[in-house]
Design an enzyme around this catalytic site. Structure first.
Site, PDB file in Angstrom:
ATOM      1  N   CYS A  74       0.859  -1.184   0.000  1.00 30.55           N
ATOM      2  CA  CYS A  74       0.000   0.000   0.000  1.00 30.55           C
ATOM      3  C   CYS A  74       0.900   1.241   0.000  1.00 30.55           C
ATOM      4  O   CYS A  74       1.604   1.507   0.979  1.00 30.55           O
ATOM      5  CB  CYS A  74      -0.890  -0.023   1.237  1.00 30.55           C
ATOM      6  N   CYS A 198      -4.991   6.238  -4.262  1.00 33.37           N
ATOM      7  CA  CYS A 198      -4.349   4.935  -4.056  1.00 33.37           C
ATOM      8  C   CYS A 198      -2.906   5.058  -4.568  1.00 33.37           C
ATOM      9  O   CYS A 198      -2.679   5.294  -5.758  1.00 33.37           O
ATOM     10  CB  CYS A 198      -5.110   3.855  -4.825  1.00 33.37           C
TER      11      CYS A 198
HETATM   12  N1  LIG Z   1      -6.316  -2.297  -1.559  1.00 37.85           N
HETATM   13  C1  LIG Z   1      -5.219  -2.615  -2.407  1.00 37.85           C
HETATM   14  C2  LIG Z   1      -3.879  -2.276  -1.923  1.00 37.85           C
HETATM   15  C3  LIG Z   1      -3.826  -0.949  -1.279  1.00 37.85           C
HETATM   16  C4  LIG Z   1      -3.536   0.142  -2.181  1.00 37.85           C
HETATM   17  C5  LIG Z   1      -3.339   1.360  -1.377  1.00 37.85           C
HETATM   18  N2  LIG Z   1      -4.457   2.130  -1.026  1.00 37.85           N
HETATM   19  C6  LIG Z   1      -2.222   2.201  -1.919  1.00 37.85           C
HETATM   20  O1  LIG Z   1      -2.141   3.374  -1.567  1.00 37.85           O
HETATM   21  O2  LIG Z   1      -1.382   1.691  -2.644  1.00 37.85           O
HETATM   22  C7  LIG Z   1      -5.168  -4.092  -2.778  1.00 37.85           C
HETATM   23  O3  LIG Z   1      -5.763  -4.942  -2.104  1.00 37.85           O
HETATM   24  O4  LIG Z   1      -4.507  -4.387  -3.759  1.00 37.85           O
END
Ligand SMILES: N[C@@H](CCC[C@H](N)C(=O)O)C(=O)O
Length: 257
Positions: A74, A198
């Protein structure tokens, strides 16, 4: 038991952070993590992160999605964890830490956290779209007007299609604003909704935009704020990838668990 927590956000992607250096948090309790992330009956967050000691690194970051499941990398959460580590006195202005996808370096530069992402080797074309892994899996689609898009409906249609339904994917919709500037909205796996930003998704979007002519650094706008992605590219191999943006403490508190 009383759980002390810290709530952080990085461009609106928000996280419950727990100092778990004494390993007292019941990390295998999926329902508890889900409850703490619930915006109606819990603290409310897109994910929960444990900061833990590690013999070979400044710290280890253990990340859970809002659905309670252990997650992959993340990017925004990692930037928040670096800020948290500095607040706890675990690091000063630089860090070398372990996350789900391996080692990362980071530095604190006033309001900004600069995070080194792992190399990306290989980008798949799916029709006009792209699929790549920046520590987490990301589908990327370019659109003409991202602000008016129904990200929830269009994101779910891809996330739950035959190819991705079992393992899941995050889905990013990207509008090119200028040669080296994009606007990104993301449907996040594990939150199963659009989030305000994200980090791994923004990184994925910036990298594939360079395959359509953009140069590093790519400036990225999201509904939660602005980020910057720097990288070196050779074909579909990317190295020296950095994600740069703010990470802030929102509030602290204590809950009974
Ligand atoms: N929820 C995502 C991973 C998380 C991504 C995150 N918010 C970021 O900032 O990179 C998953 O399950 O792939």
């Amino acid at each position: 038991m009383a759980l002390s927590f810290y709530k952080y956000q990085g461009t609106g992607n928000d996280f419950v952070m727990v100092d778990n250096r004494k390993l007292t948090f019941p990390a295998d309790d999926e329902q508890l993590v889900k409850h703490l992330c619930d915006r109606h009956v819990g603290i409310g967050a897109d994910g929960l992160i444990l900061l833990q000691d590690h013999p070979d690194y400044d710290f280890e970051m253990v990340y859970f999605n809002a659905d309670g499941r252990l997650g992959s990398m993340c990017g925004n959460g990692a930037r928040c964890t670096v800020r948290f580590a500095r607040q706890l006195g675990v690091i000063e202005d630089v860090a070398c830490f372990l996350a789900a996808d391996g080692e990362h370096q980071a530095s604190v530069e006033r309001d900004l956290i600069q995070l080194k992402m792992n190399d990306v080797k290989g980008v798949e074309r799916i029709g006009e779209d792209y699929y790549l892994n920046t520590g987490s899996p990301h589908y990327v689609r370019f659109v003409d007007n991202v602000r008016d898009l129904d990200v929830y409906e269009e994101g779910r249609a891809i996330r739950y299609n035959d190819r991705f339904s079992a393992v899941g994917t995050n889905v990013n919709f990207v509008q090119r604003l200028s040669e080296n500037e994009i606007y990104v909205r993301t449907y996040e796996r594990g939150v199963e909704d659009e989030t305000l930003s994200c980090g791994t998704g923004v990184t994925a979007a910036a990298l594939v935009t360079s395959m359509e002519g953009a140069q590093s650094p790519v400036a990225v706008k999201t509904p939660g704020g602005d980020l910057k992605v720097l990288f070196e590219r050779s074909g579909d191999v990317f190295k020296y990838i950095y994600l740069v943006g703010p990470a802030k403490l929102v509030f602290t508190g204590s809950v009974t668990i």
